[in-house]
Design an enzyme around this catalytic site. Structure first.
Site, PDB file in Angstrom:
ATOM      1  N   GLU A   1      -8.704  -3.375  -6.299  1.00  0.00           N
ATOM      2  CA  GLU A   1      -7.950  -2.478  -5.431  1.00  0.00           C
ATOM      3  C   GLU A   1      -8.787  -1.330  -4.876  1.00  0.00           C
ATOM      4  OE1 GLU A   1      -5.040  -2.463  -4.145  1.00  0.00           O
ATOM      5  OE2 GLU A   1      -3.907  -3.993  -5.208  1.00  0.00           O
TER       6      GLU A   1
ATOM      7  N   HIS B   1      -8.083  -4.646  -1.791  1.00  0.00           N
ATOM      8  CA  HIS B   1      -6.763  -4.106  -1.483  1.00  0.00           C
ATOM      9  C   HIS B   1      -6.241  -4.717  -0.179  1.00  0.00           C
ATOM     10  CE1 HIS B   1      -3.621  -1.008  -1.056  1.00  0.00           C
ATOM     11  NE2 HIS B   1      -3.987  -0.906   0.202  1.00  0.00           N
TER      12      HIS B   1
ATOM     13  N   SER C   1       0.835  -1.194   0.000  1.00  0.00           N
ATOM     14  CA  SER C   1       0.000   0.000   0.000  1.00  0.00           C
ATOM     15  C   SER C   1       0.878   1.256   0.000  1.00  0.00           C
ATOM     16  CB  SER C   1      -0.958  -0.044   1.195  1.00  0.00           C
ATOM     17  OG  SER C   1      -1.953   0.940   1.103  1.00  0.00           O
TER      18      SER C   1
END
Length: 539
Positions: A354, A464, A226
Site C-alpha cells: 500500500e 495501492h 482509498s
C-alpha cells in the site's frame, strides 16, 4: 439563410435526441438519459442547491420541467498535484492512468454537486434492484465521477451476466480546501467536513429518488477506494452511528477510518491560517468572509500552492476529515471500541504494498538520519523521541524487510525507499484496517481480503489501487451488494473475519484465492496502533 437553417437543424436534432432518450420522472420533472447497449445512464443530475463557498449544501428543490442528464456535470475544483519523477516508465504509466492520482480532465466549477446513475437497460420501476454508491478516491484533493464511467459500466454489465443485476451510483463532492477547510472560524459556523456532508446529502438524495430509477432504497451499499474508502468508513460513525436507513452495508478498498484530530487544532488551523495569509485576507476583520469573496482563480491558485499527495509530506495531509462536532463527534479510535458506529456488514481489504506509490514522494530521503527526521517531524510529531526507538528497529534500513514486501533486495529505488514505503503502508492502510475489523467484528459481520496480484510491478509491487485496476474483487462486490455476503459460490469459501481467527481472502500473485491469517507484521502494526492509542489527538 444557410446559417439559420444550420441552427434550426441543430435544434431539431437536439430535440429528437432528447425525446428519443430514456426517461424517468422526478417530482414534476422529466429526466432524459441515454441508452447504450445493455445500459441506461442518467448523468450529471444536480442533487443539491448550488452551495455557497465553505458552507454546507442543501438538498435540491423539487425538480420541475425537464432535466438533461446525458453527460457528466462539472468537476469539483481539483487541487494541482505534481507526480514524482522516477525515471521508470511503468510507474509513470500507472500514475498517469490512475484517476485517483491525477487531476481529472474537464471544466471545474464550485457548483459541482451532481449524481450519476448507470443501470441495466431492462430495469423497470417495479424491479427494485440493489444499489451500490461509489465514492471515489484521490487523497481528498482530486477525483471525479466521469473518470470511472468505464468501471461502473463494466460492473453493471458483469452484474447482469451473473444474474445479480444492480444499479451503480456515483457522486461528486467538494475536495481539498473547498470541502475540508478547518480552523476555529469554520468550527464556529458548524461548516466542517463539507466533503463528507456532501456525500451524506447524496445518500439522502438516493434514499428519496432511487426508486424512480428502479432501485431499492433499502438495499444500498457504500463502496469506496482509498480516501473514498476512508470516507465510507467515516459515514458509519456519523450521527452517533445512526445511518438513518441510508445504507445497509459498506465495501472498503484500501482505506479504513483513520484517527482524526480536532478541526481547530493542528493542520486544521494551520491550513486555514496559511490560506488566509497567502490570499491577502490577513488584514480583514472577517477572514472567512474574505476567503468567500475571493475570485475563484485567486483562491484556486493559493490552494494549488499547498502540499499535495506527492509532496514531501505525502499522506500526512493538510486537507482531510476532522472532529467538527457536527458530522464527527469524536476520534474514530474512541468511537470504535464504544460501539458508536452503524451496525452494518463490512468488507475491508488492502493491497500488500500500500505504501509504495506514496513513498515515491520522498525519494530524496537516503540516509538513516533523514529517515528518522522524516518520521518524527512529518508523521509522528506528537510522539516523544524516547518512544520512537523501537520504530527504527521494527522498520530497519535493510531493503529485504521493506515494501514491496517479499522481493528481497529488488525494488530499492533508494537506500530508504522500501523502509519508508513499509511504514506508510502499515500506518495508513494495514494498521487502521486491522484495528477496525478487530473491533467491529465484535458487533457486526465483517470480511477482509489481501491482494498480491500485482507483486511483479517494477518498483512498487502490489501497489495501492491495484485491486481496483485489476478488478480482483468485482464479483465479490456484486454478490455482497446483492446478498450481503461476498462469497461467489466458486472456489474457496471466504469466511467472516473474527478477532480470534482473523482470516483473509487472499489473492496470491497467481492462481485462485486462498485463505490466510491476518497476522503478518504483527509486531510492527501492533506497535504503531498502540502508539496511536497512547497519544490520541487532543480534542
Amino acid at each position: 439563410m444557410i446559417t439559420d437553417l444550420i441552427v434550426l437543424f441543430s435544434l431539431v436534432s437536439l430535440v429528437r435526441g432528447i425525446t428519443s432518450a430514456p426517461t424517468v420522472k422526478l417530482d414534476s420533472a422529466i429526466v432524459y438519459g441515454t441508452v447504450n447497449d445493455s445500459l441506461t445512464k442518467f448523468l450529471g443530475i444536480p442533487f443539491a442547491k448550488p452551495p455557497a463557498r465553505f458552507t454546507a449544501a442543501e438538498l435540491v428543490a423539487p425538480y420541475r420541467g425537464t432535466v438533461d442528464a446525458r453527460k457528466y456535470g462539472f468537476l469539483c475544483p481539483q487541487q494541482q498535484v505534481s507526480p514524482p519523477e522516477t525515471g521508470i516508465d511503468e510507474i509513470t504509466a500507472i500514475i498517469n492512468g490512475t484517476p485517483e492520482l491525477r487531476v481529472a480532465p474537464g471544466v471545474e466549477s464550485e457548483d459541482c454537486l451532481t449524481i450519476n446513475i448507470i443501470r441495466p437497460a431492462f430495469t423497470s420501476v417495479k424491479g427494485r434492484l440493489p444499489v451500490v454508491v461509489w465514492i471515489h478516491g484521490g487523497a481528498y484533493q482530486i477525483g471525479d465521477t466521469a473518470s470511472y464511467d468505464e468501471m461502473g459500466s463494466k460492473l453493471v454489465k458483469r452484474s447482469i451476466s451473473l444474474r445479480k443485476p444492480m444499479i451503480y451510483v456515483s457522486t461528486n463532492f467538494r475536495l481539498s480546501a473547498y470541502g475540508f477547510l478547518g480552523g476555529q472560524e469554520i468550527f464556529q459556523e458548524g461548516n466542517g467536513n463539507l466533503g463528507l456532508r456532501d456525500q451524506r446529502l447524496a445518500l439522502k438524495w438516493v434514499n428519496r429518488y432511487i426508486n424512480a430509477f428502479g432501485g431499492d432504497k433499502t438495499k444500498v451499499t457504500l463502496w469506496g477506494q482509498s480516501s473514498g474508502s476512508i470516507s465510507t468508513g467515516l459515514q458509519i460513525f456519523s450521527n452517533g452511528g445512526d445511518n438513518e436507513g441510508l445504507f445497509r452495508a459498506v465495501f472498503m478498498m484500501s482505506g479504513s477510518p483513520l484517527p482524526i484530530g480536532n478541526i481547530t487544532k493542528g493542520n486544521g488551523q494551520t491550513g486555514y491560517d496559511g490560506l488566509v495569509a497567502d490570499t491577502g485576507c490577513s488584514g480583514s476583520n472577517d477572514t472567512l468572509t474574505c476567503l468567500r469573496s475571493l475570485p475563484f482563480p485567486v483562491l484556486k491558485a493559493a490552494v494549488d500552492r499547498t502540499q499535495n499527495l506527492f509532496s514531501y509530506q505525502s499522506l500526512a495531509l493538510l486537507w482531510h476529515p476532522s472532529v467538527d462536532g457536527v458530522f464527527m463527534e469524536n476520534n474514530t479510535q474512541t468511537l470504535l471500541p464504544q460501539g458508536k458506529f452503524a451496525n452494518v456488514p463490512i468488507v475491508s481489504g488492502t493491497c500488500d504494498d500500500e505504501g509504495t506509490l506514496f513513498g515515491l514522494s520522498s525519494l530524496n530521503i537516503t540516509t538513516e538520519e533523514q529517515f528518522r527526521q522524516y518520521i518524527s517531524s512529518v508523521w509522528l510529531p506528537r510522539i516523544p523521541a524516547s518512544e520512537l526507538e523501537q520504530l527504527w528497529s521494527l522498520y530497519p534500513s535493510n531493503s529485504a524487510s521493506g515494501s514491496p514486501f517479499d522481493t528481497g533486495e529488488k525494488n530499492a529505488l533508494t537506500p530508504q525507499f522500501k523502509r519508508v514505503s513499509a511504514f506508510i503502508g502499515d500506518s495508513i492502510q494495514h494498521g487502521p484496517r486491522r484495528f477496525l475489523l478487530q473491533e467491529a467484528s465484535k458487533r457486526t459481520k465483517v470480511w477482509s481480503y489481501l491482494t498480491k496480484r500485482a507483486k511483479n510491478t517494477t518498483g512498487i509491487g502490489a501497489y495501492h489501487g491495484s485491486d481496483l485496476v485489476l478488478g480482483v474483487a468485482d464479483d465479490n462486490l456484486i454478490h455482497f451488494v446483492s446478498d450481503l455476503d461476498p462469497n461467489t459460490g466458486v472456489g474457496v469459501y471466504w469466511p467472516p473475519y473474527i478477532s480470534e481467527s482473523p482470516r483473509l481472502y487472499t489473492f496470491p500473485e497467481v492462481g485462485r484465492p486462498l485463505i490466510t491469517l491476518d497476522t503478518y507484521r504483527a509486531s510492527e502494526i501492533n506497535y504503531l496502533t498502540n502508539l496511536s492509542l497512547a497519544h490520541p489527538f487532543v480534542l
